[in-house]
Motif scaffolding. Structure first.
Motif, PDB file in Angstrom:
ATOM      1  N   LEU A  42      -6.523  -1.532  10.685  1.00  0.00           N
ATOM      2  CA  LEU A  42      -7.024  -2.657  11.481  1.00  0.00           C
ATOM      3  C   LEU A  42      -6.844  -2.379  12.966  1.00  0.00           C
ATOM      4  O   LEU A  42      -7.765  -2.594  13.767  1.00  0.00           O
ATOM      5  N   CYS A  43      -5.657  -1.885  13.356  1.00  0.00           N
ATOM      6  CA  CYS A  43      -5.381  -1.577  14.764  1.00  0.00           C
ATOM      7  C   CYS A  43      -6.282  -0.458  15.280  1.00  0.00           C
ATOM      8  O   CYS A  43      -6.695  -0.469  16.440  1.00  0.00           O
ATOM      9  N   ALA A  44      -6.557   0.525  14.424  1.00  0.00           N
ATOM     10  CA  ALA A  44      -7.324   1.698  14.845  1.00  0.00           C
ATOM     11  C   ALA A  44      -8.816   1.425  14.918  1.00  0.00           C
ATOM     12  O   ALA A  44      -9.572   2.251  15.430  1.00  0.00           O
ATOM     13  N   GLY A  45      -9.261   0.283  14.396  1.00  0.00           N
ATOM     14  CA  GLY A  45     -10.675  -0.062  14.481  1.00  0.00           C
ATOM     15  C   GLY A  45     -11.523   0.572  13.395  1.00  0.00           C
ATOM     16  O   GLY A  45     -12.731   0.737  13.581  1.00  0.00           O
ATOM     17  N   GLY A  46     -10.913   0.913  12.250  1.00  0.00           N
ATOM     18  CA  GLY A  46     -11.663   1.572  11.185  1.00  0.00           C
ATOM     19  C   GLY A  46     -11.875   0.693   9.976  1.00  0.00           C
ATOM     20  O   GLY A  46     -11.610  -0.516   9.996  1.00  0.00           O
ATOM     21  N   ASN A  47     -12.369   1.319   8.905  1.00  0.00           N
ATOM     22  CA  ASN A  47     -12.582   0.656   7.631  1.00  0.00           C
ATOM     23  C   ASN A  47     -11.657   1.290   6.594  1.00  0.00           C
ATOM     24  O   ASN A  47     -11.340   2.472   6.673  1.00  0.00           O
ATOM     25  N   LEU A  48     -11.254   0.499   5.591  1.00  0.00           N
ATOM     26  CA  LEU A  48     -10.275   0.958   4.611  1.00  0.00           C
ATOM     27  C   LEU A  48     -10.834   0.841   3.202  1.00  0.00           C
ATOM     28  O   LEU A  48     -11.430  -0.187   2.844  1.00  0.00           O
ATOM     29  N   LEU A  49     -10.624   1.888   2.393  1.00  0.00           N
ATOM     30  CA  LEU A  49     -10.993   1.873   0.983  1.00  0.00           C
ATOM     31  C   LEU A  49      -9.722   1.787   0.147  1.00  0.00           C
ATOM     32  O   LEU A  49      -8.851   2.651   0.237  1.00  0.00           O
ATOM     33  N   LEU A  50      -9.617   0.736  -0.666  1.00  0.00           N
ATOM     34  CA  LEU A  50      -8.487   0.555  -1.576  1.00  0.00           C
ATOM     35  C   LEU A  50      -8.954   0.945  -2.976  1.00  0.00           C
ATOM     36  O   LEU A  50      -9.843   0.301  -3.541  1.00  0.00           O
ATOM     37  N   GLU A  51      -8.352   1.984  -3.512  1.00  0.00           N
ATOM     38  CA  GLU A  51      -8.802   2.525  -4.789  1.00  0.00           C
ATOM     39  C   GLU A  51      -7.636   2.510  -5.773  1.00  0.00           C
ATOM     40  O   GLU A  51      -6.632   3.190  -5.571  1.00  0.00           O
ATOM     41  N   ASP A  52      -7.774   1.711  -6.834  1.00  0.00           N
ATOM     42  CA  ASP A  52      -6.685   1.631  -7.815  1.00  0.00           C
ATOM     43  C   ASP A  52      -7.174   0.909  -9.059  1.00  0.00           C
ATOM     44  O   ASP A  52      -8.283   0.359  -9.086  1.00  0.00           O
ATOM     45  N   VAL A  53      -6.330   0.915 -10.085  1.00  0.00           N
ATOM     46  CA  VAL A  53      -6.663   0.268 -11.348  1.00  0.00           C
ATOM     47  C   VAL A  53      -6.709  -1.246 -11.152  1.00  0.00           C
ATOM     48  O   VAL A  53      -6.168  -1.776 -10.178  1.00  0.00           O
ATOM     49  N   ASN A 110     -16.099 -11.192  10.659  1.00  0.00           N
ATOM     50  CA  ASN A 110     -15.120 -10.278  11.257  1.00  0.00           C
ATOM     51  C   ASN A 110     -14.510  -9.336  10.225  1.00  0.00           C
ATOM     52  O   ASN A 110     -14.318  -8.153  10.487  1.00  0.00           O
ATOM     53  N   ILE A 111     -14.189  -9.877   9.049  1.00  0.00           N
ATOM     54  CA  ILE A 111     -13.603  -9.066   7.986  1.00  0.00           C
ATOM     55  C   ILE A 111     -14.455  -9.198   6.734  1.00  0.00           C
ATOM     56  O   ILE A 111     -14.713 -10.316   6.262  1.00  0.00           O
ATOM     57  N   ILE A 112     -14.912  -8.072   6.217  1.00  0.00           N
ATOM     58  CA  ILE A 112     -15.727  -8.042   5.007  1.00  0.00           C
ATOM     59  C   ILE A 112     -14.877  -7.491   3.867  1.00  0.00           C
ATOM     60  O   ILE A 112     -14.360  -6.374   3.954  1.00  0.00           O
ATOM     61  N   ILE A 113     -14.718  -8.263   2.803  1.00  0.00           N
ATOM     62  CA  ILE A 113     -14.048  -7.793   1.599  1.00  0.00           C
ATOM     63  C   ILE A 113     -15.138  -7.347   0.633  1.00  0.00           C
ATOM     64  O   ILE A 113     -15.831  -8.169   0.035  1.00  0.00           O
ATOM     65  N   ALA A 114     -15.323  -6.047   0.538  1.00  0.00           N
ATOM     66  CA  ALA A 114     -16.371  -5.472  -0.306  1.00  0.00           C
ATOM     67  C   ALA A 114     -15.763  -5.129  -1.658  1.00  0.00           C
ATOM     68  O   ALA A 114     -15.239  -4.036  -1.862  1.00  0.00           O
ATOM     69  N   ASP A 115     -15.825  -6.081  -2.583  1.00  0.00           N
ATOM     70  CA  ASP A 115     -15.139  -5.934  -3.863  1.00  0.00           C
ATOM     71  C   ASP A 115     -15.964  -5.086  -4.826  1.00  0.00           C
ATOM     72  O   ASP A 115     -17.144  -5.369  -5.064  1.00  0.00           O
ATOM     73  N   GLU A 116     -15.326  -4.054  -5.388  1.00  0.00           N
ATOM     74  CA  GLU A 116     -15.960  -3.122  -6.321  1.00  0.00           C
ATOM     75  C   GLU A 116     -17.252  -2.557  -5.737  1.00  0.00           C
ATOM     76  O   GLU A 116     -18.325  -2.641  -6.322  1.00  0.00           O
ATOM     77  N   ILE A 117     -17.113  -1.956  -4.573  1.00  0.00           N
ATOM     78  CA  ILE A 117     -18.267  -1.473  -3.834  1.00  0.00           C
ATOM     79  C   ILE A 117     -19.053  -0.424  -4.611  1.00  0.00           C
ATOM     80  O   ILE A 117     -20.262  -0.276  -4.426  1.00  0.00           O
ATOM     81  N   ASN A 118     -18.390   0.311  -5.503  1.00  0.00           N
ATOM     82  CA  ASN A 118     -19.095   1.359  -6.249  1.00  0.00           C
ATOM     83  C   ASN A 118     -19.946   0.799  -7.387  1.00  0.00           C
ATOM     84  O   ASN A 118     -20.578   1.564  -8.109  1.00  0.00           O
ATOM     85  N   PRO A 149     -13.938  -8.441  16.489  1.00  0.00           N
ATOM     86  CA  PRO A 149     -13.769  -7.144  15.822  1.00  0.00           C
ATOM     87  C   PRO A 149     -14.386  -7.150  14.436  1.00  0.00           C
ATOM     88  O   PRO A 149     -14.624  -8.220  13.855  1.00  0.00           O
ATOM     89  N   TYR A 150     -14.629  -5.946  13.904  1.00  0.00           N
ATOM     90  CA  TYR A 150     -15.282  -5.815  12.612  1.00  0.00           C
ATOM     91  C   TYR A 150     -14.476  -4.871  11.734  1.00  0.00           C
ATOM     92  O   TYR A 150     -14.012  -3.825  12.191  1.00  0.00           O
ATOM     93  N   LEU A 151     -14.295  -5.252  10.481  1.00  0.00           N
ATOM     94  CA  LEU A 151     -13.511  -4.440   9.549  1.00  0.00           C
ATOM     95  C   LEU A 151     -14.053  -4.621   8.141  1.00  0.00           C
ATOM     96  O   LEU A 151     -14.265  -5.747   7.694  1.00  0.00           O
ATOM     97  N   VAL A 152     -14.298  -3.502   7.466  1.00  0.00           N
ATOM     98  CA  VAL A 152     -14.670  -3.526   6.055  1.00  0.00           C
ATOM     99  C   VAL A 152     -13.481  -3.062   5.230  1.00  0.00           C
ATOM    100  O   VAL A 152     -12.976  -1.952   5.430  1.00  0.00           O
TER     101      VAL A 152
END
Length: 328
Positions: A42-53, A110-118, A149-152
């Protein structure tokens, strides 16, 4: 190398990142390491992918961060039949004005929660690229700026692959970092079961900052000093991934820029106005692993940030001498 006055004050005057971390850590059962990486992104201005069961709290972490930032948060549940216009919005002809009017889609937040993007089809996934990289969308030849700000924050399940579309390398490269949460510790899981708000762990979370605070936080992170030695260290690591015997395609130049941005954000969170080699080392795997395309003989597995990629990066970091941290 000593810093001038503007550099030494760049990280002062706010505890916003640490406040967010403490708030999330108190409410969630996932590891503090995962929480810190999320806030660093969030601080760095990027987007994050959370990958788990399933069931380990990926979406909960994303929603919790959205509550901490008192901005516009949208959750998108991706499905195979979703179309690009379902994300970007559409232009609709207004009979009264005899003009087309643009109606924005859920990407305008501002914040997009992209659930199960794949689970989205490739055409819809590609609609995310412009939003993630340039913070804008183009509809009917007209470009619309997204909020700042924008964050995915995207989630995906690496083991349930039926009805999914693997993210292409171009889109993976737009995620500044990728991580998995893992299972909570025994103590954390027990506390979660016994908590008064076990049904809703987010009930006690209150806004910690505004979107304007996040923008200011990102500006301070960009001002954190990184010396030539740190830049050379990052370049050496990134270039070592290219042509490696286990790696088919190594990290891109964007990966090096993202690694530096994350290292600056980590230094800011730790109340430092300069980047150290340890900042870089700790972020190599989260920033680079999901970008590597491993050779099939070494097995990339189902995870985009595979065990093989992380092990290879660990070996690369062990082989490259780190510069001496001297900022006196």
């Amino acid at each position: 190398m000593p810093m001038d006055a503007s550099q030494t004050t760049a990280y002062q005057s706010s505890e916003t990142p640490r406040d967010i971390i403490e708030t999330l850590d108190a409410a969630l059962s996932c590891s503090r390491e995962a929480i810190e990486l999320t806030v660093t992104t969030l601080c760095a201005g990027g987007n994050l992918l959370l990958e788990d069961v399933p069931g380990v709290g990926k979406t909960t972490l994303a929603r919790a961060l959205g509550r901490c930032v008192d901005g516009d948060v949208r959750r998108i549940q991706f499905t195979p039949d979703m179309m690009p216009s379902d994300l970007t919005g559409v232009s609709i002809f207004d009979q009264r004005t005899q003009r087309f009017e643009f109606h924005s889609g859920p990407l305008f937040a501002n914040i997009i929660i992209a659930d199960e993007i794949n689970r989205a089809n490739p055409r819809t996934q590609s609609a995310m690229l412009e939003a993630m990289a340039e913070h804008q969308v183009s509809v009917d030849g007209v470009t619309h700026a997204l909020p700042e700000p924008y964050l995915v924050l995207a989630t995906q399940n690496p083991i349930e692959l039926e009805g999914t579309y693997p993210l292409p390398e171009a889109q993976l490269d737009r995620f500044m970092a990728c991580t998995s949460l893992g299972y909570p510790s025994r103590e954390a899981e027990r506390s979660m079961l016994l908590a008064d708000h076990a049904g809703d762990p987010l009930s006690d979370i209150r806004p910690v900052c505004s979107p304007r605070d996040v923008s200011a936080m990102r500006e301070r992170a960009r001002g954190v000093y990184a010396g030539d030695d740190v830049a050379d260290y990052i370049v050496a690591i990134v270039r070592a991934t290219r042509g490696h015997e286990r790696i088919r395609f190594g990290a891109s130049p964007r990966a090096g820029l993202n690694l530096l941005a994350m290292a600056r954000a980590r230094a800011l969170i730790r109340r430092r106005d300069y980047v150290t080699p340890d900042d870089v080392k700790s972020l190599v795997a989260p920033v680079l692993a999901h970008r590597l395309v491993m050779k099939s003989s070494f097995g990339a597995g189902t995870s985009v940030a595979s065990t093989a990629a992380r092990e290879t990066l660990d070996a690369i970091v062990d082989r490259i001498p780190a510069p001496r941290a001297d900022h006196a």
